[in-house]
Design an enzyme around this catalytic site. Structure first.
Site, short mmCIF file in Angstrom:
data_model
loop_
_atom_site.label_atom_id
_atom_site.label_comp_id
_atom_site.label_asym_id
_atom_site.label_seq_id
_atom_site.Cartn_x
_atom_site.Cartn_y
_atom_site.Cartn_z
N ASP A 13 0.61 -1.20 0.27
CA ASP A 13 0.06 0.12 0.29
C ASP A 13 1.09 1.05 -0.15
O ASP A 13 1.99 0.83 1.02
CB ASP A 13 -0.68 -0.28 1.46
CG ASP A 13 -0.44 0.07 2.36
OD1 ASP A 13 -0.38 0.85 3.20
OD2 ASP A 13 0.08 -1.37 3.33
N GLU A 108 -8.31 4.19 12.34
CA GLU A 108 -7.01 3.78 13.49
C GLU A 108 -6.95 4.69 13.96
O GLU A 108 -6.25 4.80 15.30
CB GLU A 108 -5.81 3.79 12.52
CG GLU A 108 -5.35 4.69 12.06
CD GLU A 108 -3.98 4.50 11.19
OE1 GLU A 108 -3.03 4.53 11.59
OE2 GLU A 108 -3.91 3.93 9.33
#
Length: 331
Positions: A13, A108
């Site tokens: 990613d 997150e």
């Protein structure tokens, strides 16, 4: 949760922090897929998103987009605005149909100190709005230390971050398996099958991931694409759709999901609807719907993601095949 296994598809990613990427070299180094940062918050766009998406696709890397949920998202309405920014970024890169993998919610952080129920509400609003706007069920990305904030989201595919090659992510919040595991940040954690953290074509560290299956299985797992609607047969044709207890039309099942007449649903929820008959495309609140079914000349859409995005309650009476909608304000 399950351990890594030999033969799993390898991926990365990336965002602007990786700088210029040689995607041909990345592909030749055994990388099968990539999640690319598209956006963050209500307005931020990653300046490398479009270029990375186009270049990765051009060499055969399977591509998905992700959005970082900002700490400024403290209400469901904030979350829906972030989702709109995300989908707009995806549209700028060719639309959801140009991506091989589902869109991802990266959640997150909780610097605003929200309660677990508030965090779940933000997450759910974001996920439902993305699915409403794209017609594709999103993926949830998070850490083991954060996943316990969520409840009732385990029917979404999971991408979990745990930087290790041997310590598997623990099951939590209803999830017992992962679809994707981010096992390294490019320095700590597990290594690629080659035994290194380094990916050719990228100058510095890059997050390493793997899918629970081969590259071919990854293509199959997320192969469904939204498309221009065509006349289709439903698995159930004799269901009914009720709004606040009154019959208003048919309810049909496609792949086990309840669909109802688009115009009836839009009118009930007070959502502006525009239908482009030439292109067979529907727009709700000026956003194109990617998943519309045409049956006997009537446009049908999935009930749950749209209804819940606008605060309505839904129900399904399996015995009598009745889909119910209760709008806000109805007692």
């Amino acid at each position: 949760m399950q351990a890594r296994k030999k033969g799993n598809a390898q991926g990365i990613d990336v965002s602007r922090y990786q700088g210029k990427i040689d995607w041909k070299a990345v592909k030749e180094d055994g990388i099968s897929f990539a999640f690319i940062k598209a956006s963050q918050g209500k307005s931020y766009r990653d300046k490398t998103f479009i270029g990375n998406a186009q270049a990765a696709r051009a060499v055969g890397v399977l591509v998905g987009a992700y959005h970082y949920v900002d700490d400024s998202a403290i209400t469901p309405e904030d979350a829906r605005k972030e989702a709109a920014n995300f989908v707009s970024a995806i549209d700028s890169a060719g639309g959801i149909a140009a991506f091989d993998l589902p869109p991802v919610m990266d959640y997150e952080s909780n610097k605003s100190g929200l309660s677990k129920s508030a965090l779940t509400s933000v997450a759910k609003a974001f996920l439902q709005e993305v699915e409403r706007l794209t017609g594709v069920r999103p993926i949830v990305y998070t850490y083991p230390s954060f996943i316990g904030n969520f409840s009732g989201l385990s029917d979404y595919p999971l991408w979990i971050a745990r930087y290790s090659s041997t310590q598997v992510p623990p099951g939590a919040s209803g999830w017992s398996r992962w679809d994707f595991w981010q096992y390294s940040d490019g320095s700590a954690g597990g290594t690629l099958p080659s035994g290194t953290h380094k990916v050719a074509g990228i100058a510095g560290p890059v997050d390493l991931n793997e899918f629970d299956g081969t590259a071919d299985e990854l293509r199959t797992r997320f192969s469904k694409k939204p498309s221009v609607p065509k006349e289709e047969d439903a698995t159930v044709k004799d269901g009914s759709f009720q709004i606040n207890g009154e019959n208003v039309g048919k309810a049909l099942l496609f792949d086990g999901k309840t669909h109802v007449p688009l115009r009836v649903l839009a009118d009930a929820l007070g959502i502006p609807l525009r239908w482009d008959n030439a292109k067979k495309v529907a727009y709700l609140n000026n956003r194109k719907l990617q998943s519309v079914k045409l049956v006997e000349g009537t446009s049908y859409v999935q009930l749950r993601p749209i209804a819940e995005s606008y605060g309505a309650e839904i129900s399904w009476d399996a015995k009598n095949k009745i889909a119910g909608l209760k709008t806000k304000g109805d007692k």
